[in-house]
Design a protein around this motif. Structure first.
Motif, PDB file in Angstrom:
ATOM      1  N   LYS A 381      51.018  40.474 -52.193  1.00 61.92           N
ATOM      2  CA  LYS A 381      50.384  39.917 -50.988  1.00 61.92           C
ATOM      3  C   LYS A 381      49.054  40.615 -50.667  1.00 61.92           C
ATOM      4  O   LYS A 381      48.038  39.964 -50.428  1.00 61.92           O
ATOM      5  CB  LYS A 381      51.344  40.032 -49.788  1.00 61.92           C
ATOM      6  N   SER A 382      49.062  41.960 -50.665  1.00 62.00           N
ATOM      7  CA  SER A 382      47.825  42.695 -50.362  1.00 62.00           C
ATOM      8  C   SER A 382      46.772  42.487 -51.448  1.00 62.00           C
ATOM      9  O   SER A 382      45.573  42.410 -51.165  1.00 62.00           O
ATOM     10  CB  SER A 382      48.122  44.195 -50.215  1.00 62.00           C
ATOM     11  N   THR A 383      47.220  42.382 -52.693  1.00 62.13           N
ATOM     12  CA  THR A 383      46.296  42.102 -53.802  1.00 62.13           C
ATOM     13  C   THR A 383      45.615  40.756 -53.590  1.00 62.13           C
ATOM     14  O   THR A 383      44.413  40.593 -53.852  1.00 62.13           O
ATOM     15  CB  THR A 383      47.056  42.106 -55.137  1.00 62.13           C
ATOM     16  N   LEU A 384      46.372  39.801 -53.091  1.00 62.29           N
ATOM     17  CA  LEU A 384      45.820  38.469 -52.826  1.00 62.29           C
ATOM     18  C   LEU A 384      44.686  38.554 -51.802  1.00 62.29           C
ATOM     19  O   LEU A 384      43.652  37.894 -51.958  1.00 62.29           O
ATOM     20  CB  LEU A 384      46.937  37.547 -52.314  1.00 62.29           C
ATOM     21  N   PHE A 385      44.858  39.379 -50.777  1.00 58.47           N
ATOM     22  CA  PHE A 385      43.806  39.529 -49.766  1.00 58.47           C
ATOM     23  C   PHE A 385      42.544  40.138 -50.375  1.00 58.47           C
ATOM     24  O   PHE A 385      41.428  39.744 -50.043  1.00 58.47           O
ATOM     25  CB  PHE A 385      44.314  40.402 -48.621  1.00 58.47           C
ATOM     26  N   LYS A 386      42.719  41.121 -51.244  1.00 57.70           N
ATOM     27  CA  LYS A 386      41.561  41.738 -51.894  1.00 57.70           C
ATOM     28  C   LYS A 386      40.821  40.735 -52.781  1.00 57.70           C
ATOM     29  O   LYS A 386      39.602  40.783 -52.910  1.00 57.70           O
ATOM     30  CB  LYS A 386      42.004  42.948 -52.713  1.00 57.70           C
ATOM     31  N   LEU A 387      41.576  39.833 -53.382  1.00 56.07           N
ATOM     32  CA  LEU A 387      40.954  38.769 -54.183  1.00 56.07           C
ATOM     33  C   LEU A 387      40.195  37.791 -53.288  1.00 56.07           C
ATOM     34  O   LEU A 387      39.103  37.337 -53.644  1.00 56.07           O
ATOM     35  CB  LEU A 387      42.030  38.020 -54.976  1.00 56.07           C
ATOM     36  N   ILE A 388      40.764  37.481 -52.130  1.00 55.10           N
ATOM     37  CA  ILE A 388      40.105  36.564 -51.202  1.00 55.10           C
ATOM     38  C   ILE A 388      38.756  37.122 -50.764  1.00 55.10           C
ATOM     39  O   ILE A 388      37.759  36.399 -50.668  1.00 55.10           O
ATOM     40  CB  ILE A 388      41.007  36.303 -49.967  1.00 55.10           C
ATOM     41  N   MET A 389      38.696  38.440 -50.508  1.00 55.01           N
ATOM     42  CA  MET A 389      37.439  39.063 -50.050  1.00 55.01           C
ATOM     43  C   MET A 389      36.490  39.381 -51.200  1.00 55.01           C
ATOM     44  O   MET A 389      35.380  39.869 -50.973  1.00 55.01           O
ATOM     45  CB  MET A 389      37.752  40.336 -49.266  1.00 55.01           C
ATOM     46  N   LYS A 414      29.628  39.940 -46.519  1.00 57.47           N
ATOM     47  CA  LYS A 414      31.080  39.731 -46.400  1.00 57.47           C
ATOM     48  C   LYS A 414      31.619  40.012 -45.002  1.00 57.47           C
ATOM     49  O   LYS A 414      32.567  39.381 -44.556  1.00 57.47           O
ATOM     50  CB  LYS A 414      31.803  40.592 -47.440  1.00 57.47           C
ATOM     51  N   ARG A 415      31.007  40.994 -44.309  1.00 54.38           N
ATOM     52  CA  ARG A 415      31.522  41.326 -42.988  1.00 54.38           C
ATOM     53  C   ARG A 415      31.254  40.224 -41.975  1.00 54.38           C
ATOM     54  O   ARG A 415      31.913  40.144 -40.946  1.00 54.38           O
ATOM     55  CB  ARG A 415      30.906  42.644 -42.503  1.00 54.38           C
ATOM     56  N   ARG A 416      30.270  39.369 -42.279  1.00 60.99           N
ATOM     57  CA  ARG A 416      29.983  38.219 -41.409  1.00 60.99           C
ATOM     58  C   ARG A 416      30.917  37.054 -41.706  1.00 60.99           C
ATOM     59  O   ARG A 416      30.927  36.066 -40.974  1.00 60.99           O
ATOM     60  CB  ARG A 416      28.540  37.755 -41.606  1.00 60.99           C
ATOM     61  N   ILE A 417      31.678  37.159 -42.778  1.00 61.85           N
ATOM     62  CA  ILE A 417      32.591  36.081 -43.179  1.00 61.85           C
ATOM     63  C   ILE A 417      34.052  36.488 -42.977  1.00 61.85           C
ATOM     64  O   ILE A 417      34.855  35.710 -42.462  1.00 61.85           O
ATOM     65  CB  ILE A 417      32.349  35.701 -44.654  1.00 61.85           C
ATOM     66  N   PHE A 418      34.381  37.736 -43.375  1.00 59.92           N
ATOM     67  CA  PHE A 418      35.768  38.204 -43.315  1.00 59.92           C
ATOM     68  C   PHE A 418      35.926  39.301 -42.264  1.00 59.92           C
ATOM     69  O   PHE A 418      35.123  40.233 -42.206  1.00 59.92           O
ATOM     70  CB  PHE A 418      36.214  38.787 -44.666  1.00 59.92           C
ATOM     71  N   GLY A 419      36.980  39.181 -41.460  1.00 63.84           N
ATOM     72  CA  GLY A 419      37.398  40.265 -40.576  1.00 63.84           C
ATOM     73  C   GLY A 419      38.741  40.764 -41.074  1.00 63.84           C
ATOM     74  O   GLY A 419      39.735  40.034 -41.016  1.00 63.84           O
ATOM     75  N   TYR A 420      38.759  41.991 -41.612  1.00 63.08           N
ATOM     76  CA  TYR A 420      39.963  42.495 -42.276  1.00 63.08           C
ATOM     77  C   TYR A 420      40.615  43.570 -41.413  1.00 63.08           C
ATOM     78  O   TYR A 420      39.990  44.560 -41.042  1.00 63.08           O
ATOM     79  CB  TYR A 420      39.577  43.068 -43.645  1.00 63.08           C
ATOM     80  N   VAL A 421      41.887  43.371 -41.083  1.00 64.88           N
ATOM     81  CA  VAL A 421      42.656  44.350 -40.310  1.00 64.88           C
ATOM     82  C   VAL A 421      43.833  44.784 -41.168  1.00 64.88           C
ATOM     83  O   VAL A 421      44.660  43.958 -41.558  1.00 64.88           O
ATOM     84  CB  VAL A 421      43.176  43.750 -38.984  1.00 64.88           C
ATOM     85  N   LEU A 500      41.750  38.292 -41.721  1.00 59.54           N
ATOM     86  CA  LEU A 500      42.824  38.650 -42.651  1.00 59.54           C
ATOM     87  C   LEU A 500      43.596  39.820 -42.053  1.00 59.54           C
ATOM     88  O   LEU A 500      43.024  40.893 -41.814  1.00 59.54           O
ATOM     89  CB  LEU A 500      42.255  39.037 -44.019  1.00 59.54           C
ATOM     90  N   LEU A 501      44.881  39.626 -41.815  1.00 59.86           N
ATOM     91  CA  LEU A 501      45.718  40.614 -41.152  1.00 59.86           C
ATOM     92  C   LEU A 501      46.797  41.073 -42.122  1.00 59.86           C
ATOM     93  O   LEU A 501      47.698  40.315 -42.473  1.00 59.86           O
ATOM     94  CB  LEU A 501      46.356  40.008 -39.894  1.00 59.86           C
ATOM     95  N   ASP A 502      46.689  42.352 -42.545  1.00 58.41           N
ATOM     96  CA  ASP A 502      47.577  42.872 -43.583  1.00 58.41           C
ATOM     97  C   ASP A 502      48.671  43.755 -42.986  1.00 58.41           C
ATOM     98  O   ASP A 502      48.497  44.961 -42.809  1.00 58.41           O
ATOM     99  CB  ASP A 502      46.752  43.674 -44.604  1.00 58.41           C
ATOM    100  N   GLU A 503      49.807  43.152 -42.645  1.00 59.30           N
ATOM    101  CA  GLU A 503      50.981  43.861 -42.113  1.00 59.30           C
ATOM    102  C   GLU A 503      50.597  44.853 -41.028  1.00 59.30           C
ATOM    103  O   GLU A 503      51.012  46.012 -41.037  1.00 59.30           O
ATOM    104  CB  GLU A 503      51.735  44.587 -43.235  1.00 59.30           C
ATOM    105  N   ILE A 504      49.852  44.377 -40.048  1.00 60.56           N
ATOM    106  CA  ILE A 504      49.254  45.297 -39.073  1.00 60.56           C
ATOM    107  C   ILE A 504      50.254  45.826 -38.052  1.00 60.56           C
ATOM    108  O   ILE A 504      49.948  46.765 -37.312  1.00 60.56           O
ATOM    109  CB  ILE A 504      48.075  44.620 -38.348  1.00 60.56           C
ATOM    110  N   VAL A 529      43.038  32.073 -39.832  1.00 67.63           N
ATOM    111  CA  VAL A 529      43.758  33.348 -39.863  1.00 67.63           C
ATOM    112  C   VAL A 529      44.749  33.375 -41.021  1.00 67.63           C
ATOM    113  O   VAL A 529      45.600  32.486 -41.140  1.00 67.63           O
ATOM    114  CB  VAL A 529      44.510  33.596 -38.537  1.00 67.63           C
ATOM    115  N   LEU A 530      44.598  34.394 -41.865  1.00 65.72           N
ATOM    116  CA  LEU A 530      45.559  34.630 -42.939  1.00 65.72           C
ATOM    117  C   LEU A 530      46.243  35.955 -42.631  1.00 65.72           C
ATOM    118  O   LEU A 530      45.572  36.959 -42.378  1.00 65.72           O
ATOM    119  CB  LEU A 530      44.854  34.726 -44.292  1.00 65.72           C
ATOM    120  N   SER A 531      47.560  35.951 -42.632  1.00 61.79           N
ATOM    121  CA  SER A 531      48.264  37.183 -42.286  1.00 61.79           C
ATOM    122  C   SER A 531      49.391  37.453 -43.268  1.00 61.79           C
ATOM    123  O   SER A 531      49.940  36.535 -43.885  1.00 61.79           O
ATOM    124  CB  SER A 531      48.815  37.101 -40.853  1.00 61.79           C
TER     125      SER A 531
END
Length: 581
Positions: A381-389, A414-421, A500-504, A529-531
């Motif tokens: 799951k976390s690898t998928l988020f890294k691929l998305i960004m 990228k920071r203007r497109i993705f908000g990663y938590v 993108l919210l990674d098990e926050i 929102v992808l979580s």
């Protein structure tokens, strides 16, 4: 390597400092030549003035002798100063090039290299290269010329003593190198053991509560005592070699000088030299030990530096991210945030030559959709988020936003497109405001305050001594829940269309979790929102849920449909409800 980093950096330093390098060559020649003059003056003084008791000109030669010694000191100072300046410029050039490389290097590099190993290349390896140009090559050249000059000078006095000196050189070098190697091995072992002691102290402090809870104080104390004893014994060996080495060299020097005196005595007169020549030869022989000792150390430094050069060049030859389109901007990629379409087209990924982490992922996410990815730990799951960004590149397939490959998006956009938590908030050195802006000059103070008010943190921050300008020197300034709210503020401060919210909520208590979830519910209204959720009960209200299993999409659909159709999903929800109650 034709494109090696060190060659490139060295060439640039040479180009920029040609005058300084020419001065260095002149100074090196001066150091070698002038260091051979005092024994010759001593010979003249003894043979022409002291032996025949002729005081005429003695004062003149004494003044000349002192002036030569003064020049030796000046040339030595200039040599060290120039080498230090050039060494620092080489170091700076290499580190600047390495930092440029770091910005271009493929993100997968960081998956297979520990942070400490990368830092070591920037520090220890570059410092080793610095010694190559200071106490390494240049020092070895000076020492070699001094040895040659001393042997030639002695040869002119007596070819017999010259031959004896040549025979003496390998003996002196062998003894010195033996001690240097033993001392180096002991020092390296001592540094390793000092590291173990420091690590043990750090580990004890970080885990003190657990140590006390499980009554492991005695165990930790015994380990600490063992590390200290090992360190003491190694340090004792270093001190022993240090203590023995200098007297040994002094004794060896005394034996050589005594041998010259005996061989030059009236009874033997084997060398056939005048008293002045004997005195000059004794001084030259005494001076021979220093460059021989330095030569051993310089060879050792060069060996270490060559290793540093190799490691730095290996870093420089690491593959870079390719396919970046510098003309792309966030506004061009997403002109309308309500029309963001994220697509996975047959995406697979593996780390290096390992097994696939993700296999044949095909998904299309609609604008402003709320999607939660679930699955067992390690499913990707976390690898998928890294691929998305775009921080990792798919082994196969493409992930695109509005038809544009995410790997083509410049990092600055990228920071203007993705908000990663993510689960843990990473502090940087700076103020509270800089924790949110990450020192991005494009983010105004007003935007920072707006983001902090949104997550409900502004009131607490205003209570701090300097409000937003309070220096964050410790993460204890904020609780775990507050850190997670800061992470959300950092993610939304640029108002990115994708969150993108990674098990926050993984490490939060239930009350704090509810507060964080409510903030995210509010933030999700204007974002896609992808979580990733470790507890299905803590999911943000999702339009759809994607279940990953063995790196594949096992099932996807709305939560209501999956409760009916997917046994794993329904059983997990039922189990959590039972546990919760």
């Amino acid at each position: 390597m034709n494109n090696s980093l060190t060659k490139k950096s060295l060439y640039q330093v040479i180009q920029k400092n040609q005058g300084l390098i020419a001065l260095l060559i002149f100074v090196v020649l001066g150091v070698v030549v002038i260091s051979l003059i005092p024994p010759q003056i001593l010979k003249i003084i003894i043979d022409n003035n002291l032996v025949p008791k002729n005081r005429e000109g003695l004062m003149r030669w004494a003044i000349v002798y002192l002036i030569v010694l003064l020049f030796i000191g000046v040339f030595d100072f200039l040599k060290e100063a120039i080498l230090t300046v050039l060494g620092q410029r080489v170091t700076k050039e290499i580190r600047m090039e390495m930092m440029v490389k770091l910005g271009k290097i493929n993100s997968q590099f960081f998956s297979s290299h520990e942070t400490g190993a990368v830092v070591s290349r920037f520090t220890n390896d570059v410092d080793a290269i610095n010694t190559l140009f200071t106490s390494g090559v240049v020092g070895m050249v000076i020492s070699s010329f001094k040895i040659i000059g001393i042997v030639i000078s002695i040869w002119f006095f007596s070819y017999k003593l010259g031959l004896l000196t040549l025979l003496l050189l390998p003996i002196i070098y062998g003894i010195i190198r033996l001690f240097q190697k033993r001392m180096l091995q002991a020092q390296i072992k001592n540094r390793i053991l000092v590291g173990q002691v420091n690590n043990h102290i750090s580990e004890s402090l970080n885990n003190m509560l657990m140590i006390k809870s499980y009554s492991k104080e005695k165990y930790m104390e015994q380990n600490y005592n063992r590390y200290l004893l090992d360190n003491f014994l190694t340090l004792d060996k270093v001190n022993f070699y240090d203590a023995v080495f200098s007297p040994l060299i002094q004794i060896l020097r005394a034996i050589v000088i005594a041998s010259i005196v005996i061989l030059s005595s009236a009874q033997l007169n084997f060398l056939g030299m005048s008293l002045g020549m004997i005195a000059a030869s004794i001084e030259l022989i005494s001076n021979l030990f220093e460059p021989v000792e330095n030569l051993g150390m310089q060879l050792q430094n060069i060996q270490q530096a060559v290793s540093g050069v190799r490691r730095v060049n290996e870093f420089y030859m690491e593959p870079e991210e390719d396919g970046k389109n510098d003309k792309l901007t966030a506004a061009k990629i997403i002109p309308d945030r309500s029309a963001v379409r994220l697509k996975f087209d047959n995406v697979s990924f593996r780390y290096e030559t390992g097994t696939d982490i993700l296999k044949n992922i095909n998904l299309t996410l609609n604008p402003l959709e709320k999607v939660t990815f679930v699955g067992r730990t390690g499913v990707g799951k976390s690898t998928l988020f890294k691929l998305i960004m775009g921080t990792l590149q798919p082994t196969e397939g493409v992930i695109s936003i509005n038809g544009i490959d995410v790997c083509a998006i410049p990092n600055r956009e990228k920071r203007r497109i993705f908000g990663y938590v993510e689960q843990r908030f990473h502090f940087i050195k700076g103020t509270v405001a800089e924790q949110i802006s990450l020192q991005d000059e494009g983010i105004t103070r007003g935007k920072i305050e707006e983001a902090l008010r949104f997550v409900g943190m502004m009131e607490y921050i205003e209570s701090l001594e300097n409000s937003l300008d309070t220096e964050v020197t410790s993460d204890s300034l904020f609780s775990q829940g507050q850190q997670q709210l800061l992470a959300i503020a950092r993610a939304i401060v640029t108002d990115p269309p994708l969150l993108l919210l990674d098990e926050i909520t993984a490490n939060l208590d239930s009350i704090t979790e509810e507060r964080v979830i409510s903030v995210l519910q509010k933030a999700s209204s204007a974002h896609t929102v992808l979580s990733i959720s470790h507890r299905l009960s803590s999911m943000i209200a999702s339009d759809s849920v994607v279940i990953l299993e063995n790196g594949r999409v096992k099932n996807a659909g709305s939560p209501e449909v999956l409760l009916q159709d997917d046994d794993w999903f329904s059983s997990q929800v039922a189990l959590e409800r039972l546990t919760w109650h």
